[in-house]
Design an enzyme around this catalytic site. Structure first.
Site, short mmCIF file in Angstrom:
data_model
loop_
_atom_site.label_atom_id
_atom_site.label_comp_id
_atom_site.label_asym_id
_atom_site.label_seq_id
_atom_site.Cartn_x
_atom_site.Cartn_y
_atom_site.Cartn_z
N ALA A 78 -61.82 76.64 42.15
CA ALA A 78 -60.58 76.21 42.11
C ALA A 78 -60.59 74.62 41.06
O ALA A 78 -60.45 73.89 41.23
CB ALA A 78 -60.36 75.65 43.34
N GLY B 55 -60.46 67.55 36.43
CA GLY B 55 -61.90 66.95 36.42
C GLY B 55 -62.96 67.86 36.10
O GLY B 55 -64.02 67.42 35.36
N HIS B 56 -62.92 69.26 36.62
CA HIS B 56 -63.96 70.15 36.25
C HIS B 56 -64.04 70.27 34.68
O HIS B 56 -64.80 70.42 33.99
CB HIS B 56 -63.68 71.67 36.74
N ASP C 132 -67.70 62.03 43.85
CA ASP C 132 -68.83 62.34 44.88
C ASP C 132 -69.76 61.54 44.84
O ASP C 132 -70.92 62.06 44.62
CB ASP C 132 -69.16 63.88 45.07
O1 PAF Z 1 -69.33 68.96 44.12
C1 PAF Z 1 -69.34 70.29 44.61
O2 PAF Z 1 -68.33 71.13 44.14
C2 PAF Z 1 -70.32 71.08 45.48
O3 PAF Z 1 -70.74 70.02 46.15
C3 PAF Z 1 -71.44 71.62 44.45
C4 PAF Z 1 -72.16 70.44 43.87
C5 PAF Z 1 -71.02 72.63 43.55
C6 PAF Z 1 -72.46 72.33 45.42
O4 PAF Z 1 -71.93 73.22 46.04
#
Ligand code: PAF
Length: 283
Positions: A32, A36-37, A150
């Site tokens: 998804a 950010g990604h 996070d």
């Molecule tokens: O931050 C996330 O999307 C998840 O916690 C991760 C680091 C991909 C681990 O499943």
């Protein structure tokens, strides 16, 4: 760009890149993909010869009443985003390949895992630490890219790397926000338009608290912010904590660098956010 679904094959490809001297950047995700990604991917591309994006909705980090089944999985859109952003490999393993029926090894980062989000999401961080350690080994990554949204996850992974002597280095990346201030997250797709507007208040309160923290007493900063959080409509607070930036211990009057970290439900969606706060230096 290649899409690799098999663990052994991904590890073989990654090790052969490593042998030829390539540096590998890993962007671990649950898919998804959003802005950010994309910012993590761009950062990885700047620093490394090869970028691997892992897309794996990790079942062992979800509690029994959480959104594992409902978690968004727009696979074709994710592949397109990776292609457009020049990713070299997408690693998209099946659950049974990552965690076969006889799987038994779990990593726990004591202390850090049992506070803040850990108090509300039992076993969540053991699930994260375990899958991330596996991804580091499979990808042979020189660097791995994590968002500071996070923040607790980031600290846990930094500790895991230190304690278990992983060679991978962590690159923490800034929070990407919508115009309203709402931190971008895959779970924002659960929010209605009205809830999205309301959610913009979270960052507004954090920003004001960061400003106050420079000069005001810690208890005053916290009391004022908590009062504002309580006034956000359709919301329920899991926690609002000011912690030490370095080890997540509760901040006190001597703390110079802190993080105000919160988990708030807006309707049925749990949102987390934070801001780093520093004391104004005395001249
Ligand atoms: O931050 C996330 O999307 C998840 O916690 C991760 C680091 C991909 C681990 O499943």
């Amino acid at each position: 760009m290649k899409v690799i679904k098999n663990v052994a094959q991904m590890q073989k490809i990654a090790s052969s890149h490593l042998k030829s001297g390539d540096e590998i950047g890993l962007v671990p995700t649950m898919g998804a993909l959003h802005e950010g990604h994309i910012s993590l991917i761009s950062q990885s591309e700047k620093n490394n010869d090869i970028t691997i994006v892992s897309i794996f909705v990790n079942p062992i980090q979800f509690g029994p009443n959480e959104d594992y089944l409902k978690y968004p999985r727009p696979i074709l859109k994710d592949i397109e985003i990776c292609r457009k952003n020049h990713v070299d490999y997408i690693f998209m393993p099946l659950v049974e390949n990552m965690f076969p029926a006889n799987y038994e090894t779990f990593i726990e980062v004591k202390t850090l895992q049992d506070i803040l989000c850990g108090l509300f999401r039992t076993n969540h961080f053991a699930g994260v630490a375990t899958v991330v350690a596996k991804l580091f080994n499979i990808s042979c990554a020189e660097r791995a890219y994590f968002g500071i949204k996070d923040f607790q996850q980031l600290k846990i992974i930094e500790k895991l790397i230190k304690d278990l002597n992983f060679r991978t280095k962590i690159v923490p990346c800034s929070i990407v926000r919508e115009r309203s201030g709402l931190a971008i997250s895959s779970r924002n797709s659960y929010l209605s338009v009205e809830e999205k507007n309301i959610s913009g208040n979270i960052y507004k309160i954090l920003k004001e608290a960061a400003e106050d923290f420079k000069t005001k007493d810690l208890n005053v900063v916290k009391r004022d912010a908590v009062n504002k959080f309580k006034k956000i409509p359709v919301s329920k607070i899991d926690y609002t904590e000011i912690v030490n930036f370095y080890d997540l211990s509760p901040a006190d009057k001597n703390t110079k660098k802190a993080v105000f970290t919160v988990a708030v439900w807006i309707g049925k969606t749990r949102l987390i956010d934070n801001t780093v706060m520093t004391k104004q230096s005395k001249l």
